[in-house]
Enzyme design. Sequence first.
Site, PDB file in Angstrom:
ATOM      1  N   SER A   8       0.861  -1.171   0.000  1.00 13.77           N
ATOM      2  CA  SER A   8       0.000   0.000   0.000  1.00 13.77           C
ATOM      3  C   SER A   8       0.903   1.229   0.000  1.00 13.77           C
ATOM      4  CB  SER A   8      -0.901   0.006   1.241  1.00 13.77           C
ATOM      5  OG  SER A   8      -1.852   1.039   1.166  1.00 13.77           O
ATOM      6  N   CYS A   9       0.404   2.328  -0.511  1.00 12.69           N
ATOM      7  CA  CYS A   9       1.145   3.588  -0.465  1.00 12.69           C
ATOM      8  C   CYS A   9       0.147   4.702  -0.160  1.00 12.69           C
ATOM      9  CB  CYS A   9       1.901   3.825  -1.770  1.00 12.69           C
ATOM     10  SG  CYS A   9       0.869   4.163  -3.205  1.00 12.69           S
ATOM     11  N   PRO A  10       0.636   5.890   0.205  1.00  7.35           N
ATOM     12  CA  PRO A  10      -0.290   6.963   0.594  1.00  7.35           C
ATOM     13  C   PRO A  10      -1.355   7.291  -0.448  1.00  7.35           C
ATOM     14  CG  PRO A  10       1.925   7.536   1.264  1.00  7.35           C
ATOM     15  CD  PRO A  10       2.040   6.276   0.424  1.00  7.35           C
ATOM     16  N   GLY A  12      -2.220   5.183  -2.901  1.00  7.65           N
ATOM     17  CA  GLY A  12      -2.918   3.945  -3.243  1.00  7.65           C
ATOM     18  C   GLY A  12      -2.952   3.643  -4.720  1.00  7.65           C
TER      19      GLY A  12
END
Length: 101
Positions: A8-10, A12
């Site tokens: 996941s990343c900030p 998304g």
Amino acid sequence: MNIVGVTSCPSGVAHTYMAAEALEQAAKKKSVGIKVETQGSSGIDGLLTSAEIAAADYVILTNDTNIRGTERFRGKKVVQLSASKIIDKADALINQLLKKN
């Protein structure tokens, strides 16, 4: 060896899926079983089952943002790295886990 992961990343978007792909490709090169769940802007894809988690020797999680459902991994060997480090160093990470296993 079997691995499960959650990326996941900030935002998304890109890094979530790039990290998953990097892990999958690195594991394939070494004949390591892997399943990666992505928690992107469109929701959760490839939800890990309890059986897949139980069979895993290692869990790889991105630590750029909160991963939903981390309680599922209690008692497992967990490695946390940023999505960008996973993208850049997936081969080295899989090699390191193989040496530890």
